[in-house]
Design an enzyme around this catalytic site. Structure first.
Site, PDB file in Angstrom:
ATOM      1  N   TYR A 196       2.728   8.035   5.342  1.00 24.27           N
ATOM      2  CA  TYR A 196       2.606   6.867   5.330  1.00 24.27           C
ATOM      3  C   TYR A 196       1.553   6.178   6.524  1.00 24.27           C
ATOM      4  CZ  TYR A 196       4.032   1.910   4.599  1.00 24.27           C
ATOM      5  OH  TYR A 196       3.864   0.453   4.375  1.00 24.27           O
ATOM      6  N   PRO A 230       0.442   0.711  -5.868  1.00 26.11           N
ATOM      7  CA  PRO A 230       0.515   0.195  -4.288  1.00 26.11           C
ATOM      8  C   PRO A 230       1.724   0.539  -3.605  1.00 26.11           C
ATOM      9  CG  PRO A 230       0.986  -1.653  -6.261  1.00 26.11           C
ATOM     10  CD  PRO A 230       0.668  -0.312  -6.821  1.00 26.11           C
ATOM     11  N   LYS A 263      -1.706   2.969  -0.408  1.00 23.01           N
ATOM     12  CA  LYS A 263      -2.853   4.017  -0.165  1.00 23.01           C
ATOM     13  C   LYS A 263      -4.037   3.510  -0.641  1.00 23.01           C
ATOM     14  CE  LYS A 263      -0.431   6.752   2.253  1.00 23.01           C
ATOM     15  NZ  LYS A 263      -0.626   6.295   3.619  1.00 23.01           N
ATOM     16  N   TYR A 319      10.698  -1.848   1.572  1.00 19.12           N
ATOM     17  CA  TYR A 319      10.768  -1.290  -0.027  1.00 19.12           C
ATOM     18  C   TYR A 319      12.024  -1.190  -0.423  1.00 19.12           C
ATOM     19  CZ  TYR A 319       5.901   0.237   1.151  1.00 19.12           C
ATOM     20  OH  TYR A 319       4.471   0.187   1.346  1.00 19.12           O
ATOM     21  N   HIS A 373       2.880  -2.131  13.472  1.00 22.89           N
ATOM     22  CA  HIS A 373       4.287  -1.931  12.526  1.00 22.89           C
ATOM     23  C   HIS A 373       4.497  -0.370  13.107  1.00 22.89           C
ATOM     24  CE1 HIS A 373       4.233  -4.979   9.270  1.00 22.89           C
ATOM     25  NE2 HIS A 373       3.991  -5.458  10.517  1.00 22.89           N
TER      26      HIS A 373
END
Length: 404
Positions: A395, A296, A300, A204, A75
């Protein structure tokens, strides 16, 4: 009591214990893993599947990356949607090349189990009454029961990879430990289904109805989550009700692309931030969930466990290759530095993307003021390149720190 010996005793055969064992084996360092449950039970845990660049590199170093490299989905970006407006965080572009890989934790664990078995390394499943002893001495040991026999495992070092409810953290005296905790006033209702993902990257989503996450395990298996009150029960939610609510929270295009189907698994996970300091007591080292838990949001949890493994593996390699026993004292400081970065990022993402209502708890703000602050955070970090870069760099994961 039967006495056995090794150099490093590892408590816990989850991904962190198995990865540490494999890396140590590659350096010729003997290790034995003790696990409370069966291997099938370990593989039955439905967990995350987003791997930071550092974790991917570590799996390759351990020599167990063949299936991950063949089947994992790279990704290069992630989508954050706010009230139906999409913002793509271009991870590769904003970080200078780093990405994340979608490859399930169950699959990583299976690969590590198979590699360990192929190498003939010892893992003792269904061990009970596990207890570390004399961890402040130069001769620590672990006692446990296995297959009807009592064992004493003598070793140089103990790695506690046995999770939040394990015995390792409790071995550190209460007066030595400082435990930091933040419990969130909601949970995530998760559904796993054999349906193709609704989007090629993770989404998200923040909406007036609450948070949602669209993620994937493979090209044919999806994992979705929605924010729910802690008072909700899994049985309150039929599959149909879940899919209907999820579509209302995701951006319209993703909702339109969604393929629904019967759930393979449904569960509600409470959210908490937790850190234990220190992560080391004598020759006992805490790794992963034994020392820290993150919500979550931001993916991480498994990745922080991997950075603990990287730190401990490098330190123990120096001990056995260079005879530098003093370097073990650096473990907690190095590990905690990265842990706190990950905890803060997860806390920050959770605050920005969830609806708290009036249940802010501990922020010293009324619900309306807190909501306005978080709206301002999202506006800046999503609509300015420097803000998007901050999200992207964290991220994909901050660099691992080497011991001095």
């Amino acid at each position: 009591m039967k006495t056995i010996k090794t150099q490093v005793a590892i408590i816990g055969a989850g991904p962190s214990g198995l990865l540490l064992g494999q890396l140590l084996h590659k350096q010729g360092i003997d290790n034995i893993i003790i696990e409370r449950v069966t291997g099938d039970y370990v593989l039955g845990r439905i967990r995350a599947g987003i791997l930071e660049q550092g974790f991917v590199d570590l799996v390759r170093e351990a020599g167990v990356a063949e299936r991950m490299d063949a089947e994992g989905h790279v990704h290069e970006g992630v989508v954050i949607s706010v009230n139906g407006q999409d913002h793509r965080i271009n991870l590769k572009e904003l970080t200078g090349g780093d990405v994340v890989v979608c490859y399930g934790q169950v699959e990583i664990t299976r690969d590590l189990m198979e590699a360990r078995a192929a190498a003939g390394l010892e893992t003792l499943y269904e061990a009970s009454e596990v207890q570390p002893h004399d961890v402040k001495s130069d001769s620590p040991y672990v006692t446990f029961s296995h297959a009807g026999e009592e064992f004493r495992l003598e070793c140089d070092y103990i790695a506690g990879c046995d999770g939040f409810h394990g015995v390792s953290r409790q071995t550190i005296p209460a007066e030595i430990r400082t435990e930091h905790e933040r419990v969130y006033p909601f949970g995530w209702l998760g559904l796993l289904a054999d349906t193709p993902p609704c989007h090629e990257e993770l989404i998200y989503a923040k909406s007036e109805r609450g948070f949602a996450l669209a993620s994937q395990r493979s090209a044919t298996r999806s994992r979705y989550y929605i924010q729910v009150p802690l008072t909700d029960k899994v049985e309150d939610w039929s599959d149909e009700a879940f899919w209907d609510e999820l579509k209302k929270r995701l951006p319209p295009e993703a909702a339109a692309n969604m393929v629904t189907g019967p759930s393979l698994e449904k569960s509600i996970a409470p959210l908490r931030s937790f850190v234990c300091e220190p992560m080391q007591y004598g020759n006992l080292f805490l790794v992963g969930d034994a020392a820290h838990i993150v919500p979550p949001t931001g993916a991480k949890g498994l990745n922080l466990a991997a950075s603990d493994v990287a730190t401990l593996y490098k330190i123990l390699t120096r001990v056995y290759k260079q005879g530098d026993k003093d370097c073990t004292s650096q473990y907690s400081e190095i590990a905690l530095r990265r842990v706190w970065h990950g905890e803060r990022f997860s806390w920050w993402m959770t605050n920005m993307l969830h609806n708290f209502g009036e249940e802010i708890g501990g922020n010293g703000l009324d619900g309306q003021t807190f909501t306005r602050f978080m709206e301002s955070e999202l506006d800046y970090f999503l609509n300015h390149e420097n803000g998007r870069r901050v999200i992207a760099e964290q991220y994909v994961g901050l660099p691992y720190e080497d011991p001095k």
